[in-house]
Each structure stands twice: as C-alpha cells, then as structure tokens.
Design a protein around this motif. Structure first.
Motif, PDB file in Angstrom:
ATOM      1  N   GLN A  70     -28.879  27.036  -8.493  1.00  0.00           N
ATOM      2  CA  GLN A  70     -30.088  27.371  -9.246  1.00  0.00           C
ATOM      3  C   GLN A  70     -31.161  27.925  -8.312  1.00  0.00           C
ATOM      4  O   GLN A  70     -31.830  28.915  -8.629  1.00  0.00           O
ATOM      5  N   ASP A  74     -32.651  31.811  -8.279  1.00  0.00           N
ATOM      6  CA  ASP A  74     -34.079  32.142  -8.307  1.00  0.00           C
ATOM      7  C   ASP A  74     -34.417  33.160  -7.219  1.00  0.00           C
ATOM      8  O   ASP A  74     -35.179  34.112  -7.451  1.00  0.00           O
ATOM      9  N   LYS A  81     -37.227  40.461 -11.118  1.00  0.00           N
ATOM     10  CA  LYS A  81     -38.383  40.030 -11.901  1.00  0.00           C
ATOM     11  C   LYS A  81     -39.623  40.853 -11.553  1.00  0.00           C
ATOM     12  O   LYS A  81     -40.530  40.992 -12.377  1.00  0.00           O
ATOM     13  N   LEU A 128     -26.032  29.872 -17.049  1.00  0.00           N
ATOM     14  CA  LEU A 128     -27.238  30.524 -16.535  1.00  0.00           C
ATOM     15  C   LEU A 128     -27.082  32.040 -16.544  1.00  0.00           C
ATOM     16  O   LEU A 128     -28.025  32.767 -16.864  1.00  0.00           O
ATOM     17  N   GLU A 132     -30.296  33.123 -18.742  1.00  0.00           N
ATOM     18  CA  GLU A 132     -31.433  33.665 -17.980  1.00  0.00           C
ATOM     19  C   GLU A 132     -31.160  35.053 -17.406  1.00  0.00           C
ATOM     20  O   GLU A 132     -31.984  35.964 -17.540  1.00  0.00           O
ATOM     21  N   GLU A 135     -30.748  37.807 -20.186  1.00  0.00           N
ATOM     22  CA  GLU A 135     -32.033  38.124 -20.804  1.00  0.00           C
ATOM     23  C   GLU A 135     -32.895  38.973 -19.876  1.00  0.00           C
ATOM     24  O   GLU A 135     -33.556  39.923 -20.311  1.00  0.00           O
ATOM     25  N   LEU A 136     -32.890  38.619 -18.593  1.00  0.00           N
ATOM     26  CA  LEU A 136     -33.696  39.367 -17.626  1.00  0.00           C
ATOM     27  C   LEU A 136     -33.189  40.794 -17.481  1.00  0.00           C
ATOM     28  O   LEU A 136     -33.978  41.748 -17.467  1.00  0.00           O
TER      29      LEU A 136
END
Length: 211
Positions: A70, A74, A81, A128, A132, A135-136
């Motif tokens: 995780q 990130d 992002k 994940l 996540e 979606e990103l």
C-alpha cells in the motif's frame, strides 16, 4: 497534565518510528526474498525489534506485506495524481515522465517489489488495482482525451500512452542490473538520469504532439 501530554507525545513518536522501521525492513526483505522467502525473524532483525514487537504492530507477515504494498502504491501513484487538467499537455506529460523516472531512481526496491507482485498475478493487491488505480487512470485518461478532442494532442490511445510511460520509466528500476551491465551506468549517475529523462521525453512527445 503537561508531563502526561509530553509522555504521550514521546510514546506516539516512538510508535511511529517503530512502524516506519518495520515497513522499511519489510520493503527491503520482501523485495529481495518475496513474501514466501521472508521470515518473521529476518524481518524483525532487519527492523531492530523483537518478533513479538513486530507482531504487535502487524499481526501476520501477510499484514505487513500488504501494508508495504500500500505504501509503495502510494509512491508509485503520486506522479500520476499530479497530472492535472489545467496543465499544458506537453508540459504535463514531460513532468510525468521525469517524476516516474525519479521514482525508479529513488525507490528501486519499491518498483521491483511491485513488479514481483504483478508477475504473481497481484493476489494481495488486485482489489486496490481494480479500485483506486483503475479510478485514477480513468480520471487521467479522460484528461488526455479532452486534450486530444481539443486538438492539443495527437489522436493517440490514452491508456496505451500511460502504459508506454510506465514501461519505459519502470524498466530502469526493474531491470537495473541489465542496464548497468550494458551501459555501465545507473540512474544514480545524475548525467545518465537526465539523459534518460530527455531521451524518453523526446521519443514520446514526438508521438503525441499535434501534427
């Protein structure tokens, strides 16, 4: 009351430091030996804590492994992002390439562990990836498609553009031994790093700039 607050602050700091040490040890050990090759004794020894203490923070080896994954996800997603709709397209793509290559330079263990997990079918990270990450990527491909529709980029497939950037930048971490064997250099060499950034940017931007 003041003494009690100070003591609580020291305990919180010590707890955070131990968890950080355990996570760092997990990244090092898992990236070298994988989940099944890593032992609790080896993980605890690397972290400088007892096995009992390690299990207090992370009840199982798998719990620690997922926490490490995780954390590295990130790190891996941070450059994507930063990809924003109000940026200039060429500048945004250039920056993304540079940031992704910097991740390969600064976090090679994280990149290799992520690669290992993918090669195994991502059994502990799949939810994940399908949540996540998916979606990103959908959000960022929508930005790219808007740029294309506005004539600000050539008509390329947004997903394949992102996949190409991932492949070219992560190669420098995942196959660092091969790159050093062939070139005698690594991304730790500033000149080589900037050369790699400029080369990848030039190749990709020539393909996406409007004709």
């Amino acid at each position: 009351m003041a003494d009690s607050a100070m003591a609580a602050g020291r305990r919180a700091t010590a707890t955070a430091a131990k968890k950080t040490a355990i996570l760092r040890a997990g990244l090092d050990i898992f990236s070298r030996f994988g989940l099944h090759g890593a032992t609790l004794d080896r993980l605890a020894g690397q972290a400088g804590v007892s096995k009992t203490n390690l299990l207090y923070y992370f009840p199982t080896k798998e719990t620690l492994y997922i926490a490490v994954l995780q954390d590295l996800l990130d790190i891996w997603l941070a450059p994507l992002k930063a990809f924003r709709a109000d940026s200039q397209p060429v500048a945004a793509i250039s920056d993304y390439i540079r940031l992704k290559l910097a991740v390969s330079r600064d976090y090679p263990q994280a990149s290799r562990l992520f690669c290992q997990e993918m090669l195994q079918g991502a059994p502990l990270l799949k939810s994940l990836l399908e949540g996540e990450l998916k979606e990103l990527v959908a959000e960022k491909t929508a930005i790219i498609n808007d740029w294309i529709a506005g004539g600000r980029l050539a008509a390329v497939d947004a997903h394949h553009l992102i996949f190409t950037i991932w492949a070219t930048t992560q190669h420098y971490a995942d196959f660092s031994v091969q790159i050093e064997a062939v070139s005698g250099r690594t991304l730790q060499d500033d000149a080589f790093f900037h050369q790699a950034v400029e080369h990848i940017q030039r190749i990709i931007l020539k393909g996406v700039c409007p004709r």
